[in-house]
Scaffold this motif. Sequence first.
Motif, PDB file in Angstrom:
ATOM      1  N   GLU A 174      -2.424  -2.352  11.764  1.00 40.66           N
ATOM      2  CA  GLU A 174      -3.100  -3.142  10.736  1.00 40.66           C
ATOM      3  C   GLU A 174      -2.945  -2.521   9.356  1.00 40.66           C
ATOM      4  O   GLU A 174      -3.124  -1.319   9.171  1.00 40.66           O
ATOM      5  CB  GLU A 174      -4.590  -3.269  11.104  1.00 40.66           C
ATOM      6  N   TRP A 175      -2.600  -3.372   8.392  1.00 37.35           N
ATOM      7  CA  TRP A 175      -2.450  -2.935   7.007  1.00 37.35           C
ATOM      8  C   TRP A 175      -3.764  -2.368   6.464  1.00 37.35           C
ATOM      9  O   TRP A 175      -4.836  -2.897   6.710  1.00 37.35           O
ATOM     10  CB  TRP A 175      -2.069  -4.107   6.120  1.00 37.35           C
ATOM     11  N   CYS A 176      -3.646  -1.317   5.671  1.00 42.63           N
ATOM     12  CA  CYS A 176      -4.727  -0.846   4.820  1.00 42.63           C
ATOM     13  C   CYS A 176      -4.277  -1.011   3.366  1.00 42.63           C
ATOM     14  O   CYS A 176      -3.097  -1.215   3.090  1.00 42.63           O
ATOM     15  CB  CYS A 176      -5.050   0.619   5.093  1.00 42.63           C
ATOM     16  N   LEU A 177      -5.215  -0.913   2.431  1.00 48.11           N
ATOM     17  CA  LEU A 177      -4.889  -1.077   1.015  1.00 48.11           C
ATOM     18  C   LEU A 177      -4.125   0.101   0.432  1.00 48.11           C
ATOM     19  O   LEU A 177      -3.367  -0.038  -0.521  1.00 48.11           O
ATOM     20  CB  LEU A 177      -6.173  -1.259   0.203  1.00 48.11           C
ATOM     21  N   ASP A 178      -4.294   1.274   1.005  1.00 49.14           N
ATOM     22  CA  ASP A 178      -3.855   2.503   0.351  1.00 49.14           C
ATOM     23  C   ASP A 178      -2.347   2.717   0.335  1.00 49.14           C
ATOM     24  O   ASP A 178      -1.638   2.400   1.297  1.00 49.14           O
ATOM     25  CB  ASP A 178      -4.478   3.710   1.054  1.00 49.14           C
ATOM     26  N   GLN A 179      -1.890   3.331  -0.760  1.00 44.67           N
ATOM     27  CA  GLN A 179      -0.567   3.948  -0.767  1.00 44.67           C
ATOM     28  C   GLN A 179      -0.639   5.126   0.204  1.00 44.67           C
ATOM     29  O   GLN A 179      -1.623   5.858   0.240  1.00 44.67           O
ATOM     30  CB  GLN A 179      -0.242   4.457  -2.169  1.00 44.67           C
ATOM     31  N   TYR A 180       0.400   5.291   1.000  1.00 44.59           N
ATOM     32  CA  TYR A 180       0.432   6.399   1.956  1.00 44.59           C
ATOM     33  C   TYR A 180       0.590   7.723   1.217  1.00 44.59           C
ATOM     34  O   TYR A 180       1.385   7.847   0.283  1.00 44.59           O
ATOM     35  CB  TYR A 180       1.583   6.207   2.928  1.00 44.59           C
ATOM     36  N   THR A 181      -0.187   8.710   1.639  1.00 46.97           N
ATOM     37  CA  THR A 181      -0.043  10.077   1.142  1.00 46.97           C
ATOM     38  C   THR A 181       0.258  10.984   2.328  1.00 46.97           C
ATOM     39  O   THR A 181      -0.203  10.718   3.448  1.00 46.97           O
ATOM     40  CB  THR A 181      -1.331  10.552   0.452  1.00 46.97           C
ATOM     41  N   PRO A 182       1.029  12.061   2.132  1.00 45.04           N
ATOM     42  CA  PRO A 182       1.417  12.899   3.281  1.00 45.04           C
ATOM     43  C   PRO A 182       0.284  13.704   3.883  1.00 45.04           C
ATOM     44  O   PRO A 182       0.431  14.282   4.954  1.00 45.04           O
ATOM     45  CB  PRO A 182       2.496  13.818   2.680  1.00 45.04           C
ATOM     46  N   THR A 207       4.375   2.591  -5.944  1.00 42.59           N
ATOM     47  CA  THR A 207       5.725   2.267  -5.483  1.00 42.59           C
ATOM     48  C   THR A 207       5.623   1.278  -4.321  1.00 42.59           C
ATOM     49  O   THR A 207       4.573   1.188  -3.658  1.00 42.59           O
ATOM     50  CB  THR A 207       6.471   3.525  -5.004  1.00 42.59           C
ATOM     51  N   PRO A 208       6.695   0.532  -4.031  1.00 47.38           N
ATOM     52  CA  PRO A 208       6.648  -0.432  -2.922  1.00 47.38           C
ATOM     53  C   PRO A 208       6.441   0.218  -1.559  1.00 47.38           C
ATOM     54  O   PRO A 208       5.860  -0.380  -0.665  1.00 47.38           O
ATOM     55  CB  PRO A 208       8.011  -1.119  -2.994  1.00 47.38           C
ATOM     56  N   TYR A 209       6.935   1.429  -1.393  1.00 48.46           N
ATOM     57  CA  TYR A 209       6.803   2.155  -0.129  1.00 48.46           C
ATOM     58  C   TYR A 209       6.437   3.604  -0.454  1.00 48.46           C
ATOM     59  O   TYR A 209       6.793   4.121  -1.502  1.00 48.46           O
ATOM     60  CB  TYR A 209       8.123   2.144   0.651  1.00 48.46           C
ATOM     61  N   PRO A 210       5.716   4.266   0.491  1.00 53.57           N
ATOM     62  CA  PRO A 210       5.110   3.696   1.697  1.00 53.57           C
ATOM     63  C   PRO A 210       3.648   3.330   1.478  1.00 53.57           C
ATOM     64  O   PRO A 210       2.981   3.902   0.637  1.00 53.57           O
ATOM     65  CB  PRO A 210       5.215   4.852   2.690  1.00 53.57           C
ATOM     66  N   HIS A 211       3.166   2.355   2.255  1.00 53.59           N
ATOM     67  CA  HIS A 211       1.758   2.028   2.345  1.00 53.59           C
ATOM     68  C   HIS A 211       1.277   2.353   3.766  1.00 53.59           C
ATOM     69  O   HIS A 211       2.086   2.595   4.655  1.00 53.59           O
ATOM     70  CB  HIS A 211       1.508   0.551   2.024  1.00 53.59           C
ATOM     71  N   VAL A 212      -0.026   2.323   3.959  1.00 53.33           N
ATOM     72  CA  VAL A 212      -0.604   2.774   5.226  1.00 53.33           C
ATOM     73  C   VAL A 212      -0.879   1.618   6.172  1.00 53.33           C
ATOM     74  O   VAL A 212      -1.404   0.576   5.765  1.00 53.33           O
ATOM     75  CB  VAL A 212      -1.918   3.545   4.980  1.00 53.33           C
ATOM     76  N   ALA A 213      -0.529   1.824   7.444  1.00 55.52           N
ATOM     77  CA  ALA A 213      -0.952   0.928   8.526  1.00 55.52           C
ATOM     78  C   ALA A 213      -1.626   1.786   9.587  1.00 55.52           C
ATOM     79  O   ALA A 213      -1.247   2.942   9.794  1.00 55.52           O
ATOM     80  CB  ALA A 213       0.235   0.176   9.101  1.00 55.52           C
ATOM     81  N   ARG A 214      -2.600   1.229  10.270  1.00 53.11           N
ATOM     82  CA  ARG A 214      -3.413   1.997  11.222  1.00 53.11           C
ATOM     83  C   ARG A 214      -3.558   1.268  12.555  1.00 53.11           C
ATOM     84  O   ARG A 214      -3.424   0.049  12.630  1.00 53.11           O
ATOM     85  CB  ARG A 214      -4.808   2.240  10.642  1.00 53.11           C
ATOM     86  N   GLY A 215      -3.838   2.050  13.604  1.00 52.92           N
ATOM     87  CA  GLY A 215      -4.284   1.488  14.871  1.00 52.92           C
ATOM     88  C   GLY A 215      -3.294   1.502  16.009  1.00 52.92           C
ATOM     89  O   GLY A 215      -3.676   1.266  17.149  1.00 52.92           O
ATOM     90  N   GLN A 255       2.399  -6.227   2.742  1.00 57.71           N
ATOM     91  CA  GLN A 255       1.027  -5.977   2.290  1.00 57.71           C
ATOM     92  C   GLN A 255       0.661  -6.956   1.177  1.00 57.71           C
ATOM     93  O   GLN A 255      -0.471  -7.430   1.101  1.00 57.71           O
ATOM     94  CB  GLN A 255       0.871  -4.534   1.796  1.00 57.71           C
ATOM     95  N   HIS A 256       1.628  -7.290   0.338  1.00 51.29           N
ATOM     96  CA  HIS A 256       1.403  -8.261  -0.728  1.00 51.29           C
ATOM     97  C   HIS A 256       0.956  -9.600  -0.144  1.00 51.29           C
ATOM     98  O   HIS A 256       0.015 -10.222  -0.650  1.00 51.29           O
ATOM     99  CB  HIS A 256       2.696  -8.431  -1.529  1.00 51.29           C
ATOM    100  N   ALA A 257       1.618 -10.051   0.925  1.00 48.24           N
ATOM    101  CA  ALA A 257       1.258 -11.323   1.556  1.00 48.24           C
ATOM    102  C   ALA A 257      -0.146 -11.259   2.150  1.00 48.24           C
ATOM    103  O   ALA A 257      -0.931 -12.213   2.031  1.00 48.24           O
ATOM    104  CB  ALA A 257       2.273 -11.683   2.636  1.00 48.24           C
ATOM    105  N   ALA A 258      -0.495 -10.150   2.787  1.00 47.39           N
ATOM    106  CA  ALA A 258      -1.836  -9.997   3.354  1.00 47.39           C
ATOM    107  C   ALA A 258      -2.895 -10.004   2.256  1.00 47.39           C
ATOM    108  O   ALA A 258      -3.973 -10.598   2.408  1.00 47.39           O
ATOM    109  CB  ALA A 258      -1.911  -8.701   4.162  1.00 47.39           C
ATOM    110  N   ASN A 259      -2.599  -9.359   1.138  1.00 49.90           N
ATOM    111  CA  ASN A 259      -3.541  -9.360   0.014  1.00 49.90           C
ATOM    112  C   ASN A 259      -3.781 -10.766  -0.512  1.00 49.90           C
ATOM    113  O   ASN A 259      -4.910 -11.157  -0.837  1.00 49.90           O
ATOM    114  CB  ASN A 259      -3.002  -8.476  -1.117  1.00 49.90           C
ATOM    115  N   SER A 316       4.649   2.667   5.861  1.00 50.04           N
ATOM    116  CA  SER A 316       5.619   1.574   5.776  1.00 50.04           C
ATOM    117  C   SER A 316       6.946   2.084   5.220  1.00 50.04           C
ATOM    118  O   SER A 316       7.016   3.096   4.526  1.00 50.04           O
ATOM    119  CB  SER A 316       5.082   0.444   4.907  1.00 50.04           C
ATOM    120  N   ASP A 317       8.012   1.337   5.526  1.00 47.29           N
ATOM    121  CA  ASP A 317       9.361   1.761   5.170  1.00 47.29           C
ATOM    122  C   ASP A 317      10.193   0.530   4.841  1.00 47.29           C
ATOM    123  O   ASP A 317       9.967  -0.550   5.402  1.00 47.29           O
ATOM    124  CB  ASP A 317       9.975   2.528   6.354  1.00 47.29           C
ATOM    125  N   ALA A 318      11.174   0.681   3.962  1.00 47.63           N
ATOM    126  CA  ALA A 318      12.047  -0.436   3.605  1.00 47.63           C
ATOM    127  C   ALA A 318      12.786  -0.989   4.822  1.00 47.63           C
ATOM    128  O   ALA A 318      13.189  -2.158   4.845  1.00 47.63           O
ATOM    129  CB  ALA A 318      13.046   0.005   2.543  1.00 47.63           C
TER     130      ALA A 318
END
Length: 574
Positions: free
Chosen positions: A472-480, A497-505, A388-392, A523-525
């Motif tokens: 596709e990456w989204c900006l958000d930190q993933y929430t349950p 935190t580095p993980y998890p972030h949200v991807a969609r689609g 996500q850092h690279a996409a940003n 996302s996951d390590a």
Amino acid sequence: MFPARTLVSVLALAPALLCAAEKIDFNKQVKPLLEGACTHCHGAKEDKGDFRMHTLEDIKKGNENGPGLVPGDLKKSAIYATLLLDAEDDMVMPPKKEGLLEKSQIEVLKNWIEQGADWPAGVVLEQTPRIKFEKHIQPILEMNCVSCHNKEKAKGDWIITTKKEAFESGENAPNIVPFDLKQSAIYHLTALAADEDDLMPPKKSGGPLSKEDINFLKLWIQQGAPWPDDLKLTAKEKKAPGTNNPDNLELVKKIHAFIVQTSKEKAEADMKPYDSKIPKTGIPFSMVAIKGGEFLMGSPDSEANRGDDEGPQVKKTLKPFWMGKYEVTWDEYEPFQLTSIGRNKDGSRQVWKPTDKPEDLISQPTPPYQPMDFGMGREHMPAICMTQHAANKYCQWLSAQTGHFYRLPTEAEWEYAARAGTKTAYFFGDDPAQLKEYAWYFDNAPNFQYSKVGAKKPNPWGLYDIYGNVCEWCLDQYTPTTPAAAILGNAWVPSKTPYPHVARGGTYDDDPELCRSSARKASDALWKQQDPQLPKSIWYLTDATWLGFRIVRPLEIPTVEEMFAAWNNGVAKE
């Protein structure tokens, strides 16, 4: 790989047999050595020289030049013979550029083979980073230990300036026991909590060590604690972490000023779809205008195959924005990813001037260790495997050139655009049988890989591949659960935190239910498990060959601070 010409001559160089060696413990001594030094080239995912060694069966099989391992027979075990070759020999293993094994490590493998090469049933070797003393361990000891544990001070009667002293001295000696974490105090004392009295180095002296350094020590001991006999340590000043990276808030201020000057649209009525080109490369990209409005984010309890993280449904209010008509392709992304400029690990240029153009001062990826398309093709194909850092940072790079503010979509923006005004599981209804007309997914993806963007039908708002192909990456930190706060002004859940972030689609490898408008992926390590670097790259997700992104451009130009937050949202360092 194992030339017969070398076997007899090389074995003649082996040292005279010593008295009977202690029984070698495969899991404690042999397994860490092979996983650190061999399986990255000769494992489950790589077979250089047509040779794998992650299982006993494979290592015995060898290749066309003969067996790799013959228990009890050194002469016929090529994995041993190649260790003894001259450093300049093309067949020496590991290659000179990766660093030869030390005598003590070779001796372990020698004794193991002579003792019958015991390999517990069912054990499959994985891959761990190779630890080299000069690169990984020496800096830790010189900046954190030698100043207190030398001949002048010798706290705890422990001297660490030479190998012999480090391994043998000390009130609690031995402090370092090759292959044995339990007996190695140097590891346990560094891993204590910050408020523990026995922590090394003490908190007042800069402790505790970083998790990265503690892991280096752990792996080093597990791999036999190699330490060149003639290498003497000297105390070094511990420098605070710093960088000369020009990609900072001041740079964003310059980009912000350019965007304010360039962007002409002021109201939703001014927004039109548009085609543009990346100034540096001339590569085209297209944007679709998305009107603002309200929608219910998440799925109702009644929706088939609904995930627990898709609720509760929450009303979201969004301001207008443009969204990429297609997923970002390699044509667009590769010039950002691959540059000939020398870069530090954080992506900053090693040589730069304050007068350089802003787009040239933005952090960009370090070179990948292999082509990141993994053989699936590049022309008009979606770019993949970026963090996500690279996409940003790509969004920042594009913004600095075009004078328009681009970023990743928030999770709410993504779902709002994917639904395109609908409330059903898919924008075309609830019947997954229709998905094949709009998406590449498990049932129809050619060769089980991604396809060229735009080959399927778009959604009602003109977005292609919003389902399937790559998620596709989204900006958000993933929430349950679905983020409950009403979103005004297109805000997002910031990263902590580095993980998890949200991807969609959903992806080309997913079933239809994972391509629904409300389906979420965290996302996951493990998405960078194969990354051979230590520490792992902040730019690449080597195992996420189905993950890409598309961009958005909000109508409302944010503040400098908001721009900086969007482009630096992902927690880059783990």
